[in-house]
Design a protein around this motif. Structure first.
Motif, mmCIF file in Angstrom:
data_model
loop_
_atom_site.group_PDB
_atom_site.id
_atom_site.type_symbol
_atom_site.label_atom_id
_atom_site.label_comp_id
_atom_site.label_asym_id
_atom_site.label_seq_id
_atom_site.Cartn_x
_atom_site.Cartn_y
_atom_site.Cartn_z
ATOM 1 N N VAL A 275 2.839 -15.895 -42.153
ATOM 2 C CA VAL A 275 1.562 -16.445 -41.696
ATOM 3 C C VAL A 275 1.306 -15.972 -40.271
ATOM 4 C CG1 VAL A 275 1.702 -18.480 -43.179
ATOM 5 C CG2 VAL A 275 2.592 -18.592 -40.841
ATOM 6 N N GLY A 276 0.029 -15.873 -39.909
ATOM 7 C CA GLY A 276 -0.359 -15.517 -38.556
ATOM 8 C C GLY A 276 -1.118 -16.664 -37.912
ATOM 9 N N LEU A 277 -0.953 -16.841 -36.605
ATOM 10 C CA LEU A 277 -1.653 -17.898 -35.870
ATOM 11 C C LEU A 277 -2.570 -17.286 -34.828
ATOM 12 C CD1 LEU A 277 1.048 -20.668 -35.210
ATOM 13 C CD2 LEU A 277 -0.395 -20.307 -37.220
ATOM 14 N N SER A 278 -3.776 -17.836 -34.748
ATOM 15 C CA SER A 278 -4.763 -17.325 -33.804
ATOM 16 C C SER A 278 -5.545 -18.483 -33.193
ATOM 17 C CB SER A 278 -5.723 -16.375 -34.518
ATOM 18 O OG SER A 278 -6.727 -15.908 -33.649
ATOM 19 N N ILE A 279 -5.900 -18.334 -31.914
ATOM 20 C CA ILE A 279 -6.725 -19.315 -31.197
ATOM 21 C C ILE A 279 -7.944 -18.573 -30.653
ATOM 22 C CG2 ILE A 279 -6.841 -20.913 -29.254
ATOM 23 C CD1 ILE A 279 -3.819 -21.289 -29.507
ATOM 24 N N LEU A 280 -9.131 -19.026 -31.029
ATOM 25 C CA LEU A 280 -10.347 -18.324 -30.627
ATOM 26 C C LEU A 280 -10.829 -18.721 -29.232
ATOM 27 C CD1 LEU A 280 -12.412 -18.376 -33.957
ATOM 28 C CD2 LEU A 280 -11.038 -16.516 -32.999
ATOM 29 N N LYS A 281 -10.543 -19.940 -28.804
ATOM 30 C CA LYS A 281 -11.010 -20.419 -27.505
ATOM 31 C C LYS A 281 -10.438 -19.544 -26.393
ATOM 32 C CE LYS A 281 -11.381 -24.864 -25.054
ATOM 33 N NZ LYS A 281 -10.919 -26.262 -25.064
#
Length: 199
Positions: free
Chosen positions: A139-145
């Motif tokens: 799985v990959g984790l991303s934060i757009l803020k």
């Protein structure tokens, strides 16, 4: 059943494609860091999977609350754990992969340190089942803020995949073949006994 994302099966990529195979850093956010977590799920072969959860802890976070999105990852484990220099096109492609595609779910980090458990989508269950033959699910984790960042690489270091199965198991093809041979043998023995009784 619980699976840990042990090093080197975890790490992070920057937007310019940089990643070191020697780094255990899973820093995520600030507009240019995405992380990955790879789990060896080979022991799930033959089991009926009903649900999947991701449990992850963070030590330090900036500009909370932070919404973290969980994505599918198509990049192989071997490619994920390799070293990529700045502006490497292959590394940039992996960075894009970690924050695009199917969304398995999301969670909110509102304090630190903290541990969050998120139930993943049906698509994640489907992809996990398909990943078992190749042993690894990622799985990959991303934060757009833009100004928000979370450190998932320190205490409490919790990076786990929690898989729930039902009580029944699905026999492997080899097992089915064995059962078939046993069944034929049993039928043959019963037929022979009837013939002896009528003789």
């Amino acid at each position: 059943m619980t699976f840990d994302a042990s090093f080197p099966g975890r790490g992070s990529f920057t937007s310019d494609g940089q990643h070191s195979s020697n780094s255990d850093n899973t820093y995520t956010g600030s507009g240019f860091n995405r992380s990955f977590y790879t789990f060896d799920v080979s022991s799930l072969s033959g089991l009926n999977i009903t649900s999947v959860e991701l449990r992850i802890g963070n030590e330090l976070a900036f500009d909370l609350p932070a919404t973290v999105t969980i994505y599918d990852v198509s990049t192989s484990r071997n490619d994920l754990i390799a070293t990529y220099l700045t502006n490497d096109p292959a590394g940039q492609a992996i960075y894009a992969d970690l924050g695009s595609g199917n969304q398995y779910g999301s969670f909110i980090v509102s304090s630190n340190p903290s541990v969050t458990t998120t139930t993943l989508s049906g698509a994640a269950v489907h992809d996990l089942v398909n990943a078992i033959p190749s042993s690894y699910f990622t799985v990959g984790l991303s934060i757009l803020k833009p100004n928000t960042a979370v450190r998932f690489d320190q205490n409490p270091r919790v990076q786990q995949l929690i898989v729930t199965t039902n009580d029944g198991t699905v026999p492997e093809p080899a097992s089915l073949a064995i059962f078939g041979v046993m069944g034929l043998a049993a039928c043959g023995m019963r037929r022979r006994c009837r013939m002896l009784q009528t003789a």
